[in-house]
Design a protein around this motif. Structure first.
Motif, mmCIF file in Angstrom:
data_model
loop_
_atom_site.group_PDB
_atom_site.id
_atom_site.type_symbol
_atom_site.label_atom_id
_atom_site.label_comp_id
_atom_site.label_asym_id
_atom_site.label_seq_id
_atom_site.Cartn_x
_atom_site.Cartn_y
_atom_site.Cartn_z
ATOM 1 N N UNK A 96 0.807 -1.227 0.000
ATOM 2 C CA UNK A 96 0.000 0.000 0.000
ATOM 3 C C UNK A 96 0.840 1.277 0.000
ATOM 4 N N UNK A 97 1.856 1.331 0.855
ATOM 5 C CA UNK A 97 2.586 2.593 1.050
ATOM 6 C C UNK A 97 4.038 2.546 0.579
ATOM 7 N N UNK A 98 4.496 1.366 0.128
ATOM 8 C CA UNK A 98 5.879 1.260 -0.324
ATOM 9 C C UNK A 98 6.830 1.226 0.846
ATOM 10 N N UNK A 99 7.994 1.818 0.670
ATOM 11 C CA UNK A 99 9.030 1.734 1.700
ATOM 12 C C UNK A 99 8.967 2.871 2.724
ATOM 13 N N UNK A 100 7.794 3.242 3.096
ATOM 14 C CA UNK A 100 7.621 4.256 4.147
ATOM 15 C C UNK A 100 7.587 3.538 5.488
ATOM 16 N N UNK A 101 8.788 3.159 5.929
ATOM 17 C CA UNK A 101 8.946 2.291 7.091
ATOM 18 C C UNK A 101 8.364 2.896 8.358
ATOM 19 N N UNK A 102 8.395 4.213 8.471
ATOM 20 C CA UNK A 102 7.841 4.860 9.667
ATOM 21 C C UNK A 102 6.338 4.640 9.759
ATOM 22 N N UNK A 103 5.638 4.677 8.631
ATOM 23 C CA UNK A 103 4.196 4.427 8.640
ATOM 24 C C UNK A 103 3.898 2.975 8.986
ATOM 25 N N UNK A 104 4.690 2.064 8.435
ATOM 26 C CA UNK A 104 4.489 0.648 8.712
ATOM 27 C C UNK A 104 4.772 0.358 10.183
ATOM 28 N N UNK A 105 5.839 0.927 10.717
ATOM 29 C CA UNK A 105 6.192 0.720 12.120
ATOM 30 C C UNK A 105 5.114 1.259 13.053
ATOM 31 N N UNK A 106 4.434 2.300 12.632
ATOM 32 C CA UNK A 106 3.354 2.861 13.445
ATOM 33 C C UNK A 106 2.199 1.901 13.642
ATOM 34 N N UNK A 107 2.089 0.907 12.789
ATOM 35 C CA UNK A 107 1.018 -0.092 12.874
ATOM 36 C C UNK A 107 1.412 -1.318 13.690
ATOM 37 N N UNK A 141 13.542 1.247 11.534
ATOM 38 C CA UNK A 141 14.817 0.664 11.102
ATOM 39 C C UNK A 141 14.788 -0.857 11.184
ATOM 40 N N UNK A 142 14.151 -1.363 12.217
ATOM 41 C CA UNK A 142 14.037 -2.810 12.417
ATOM 42 C C UNK A 142 13.209 -3.447 11.289
ATOM 43 N N UNK A 143 12.132 -2.795 10.925
ATOM 44 C CA UNK A 143 11.271 -3.316 9.863
ATOM 45 C C UNK A 143 11.971 -3.234 8.516
ATOM 46 N N UNK A 144 12.659 -2.148 8.253
ATOM 47 C CA UNK A 144 13.398 -2.018 7.000
ATOM 48 C C UNK A 144 14.473 -3.097 6.893
ATOM 49 N N UNK A 145 15.195 -3.316 7.969
ATOM 50 C CA UNK A 145 16.242 -4.343 7.988
ATOM 51 C C UNK A 145 15.636 -5.730 7.730
ATOM 52 N N UNK A 146 14.505 -6.012 8.372
ATOM 53 C CA UNK A 146 13.803 -7.279 8.160
ATOM 54 C C UNK A 146 13.413 -7.436 6.694
ATOM 55 N N UNK A 147 12.845 -6.377 6.115
ATOM 56 C CA UNK A 147 12.390 -6.431 4.718
ATOM 57 C C UNK A 147 13.565 -6.696 3.771
#
Length: 52
Positions: free
Chosen positions: A15-26, A33-39
């Motif tokens: 939905x939002x692409x690599x906007x890790x801050x938005x994904x982490x908010x969920x 950073x943790x989610x980006x590293x995982x991805x």
């Protein structure tokens, strides 16, 4: 990451692409950073192909 978190990350990335801050908010307790590293670790092959 548990299975539910992985699924949410996958869907949110769609939905939002690599906007890790938005994904982490969920995902409580996870940082962008943790989610980006995982991805990147999960999709390492795709990133290496793009570089070449």
């Amino acid at each position: 990451m548990n299975e539910q978190e992985e699924d949410l990350i996958r869907r949110m990335y769609g939905l939002v692409g690599d906007r890790w801050d938005l994904i982490a908010g969920r995902i409580p307790g996870r940082k962008a950073e943790e989610i980006e590293r995982f991805w990147i670790m999960r999709h390492e092959y795709v990133f290496s192909v793009r570089r070449n």
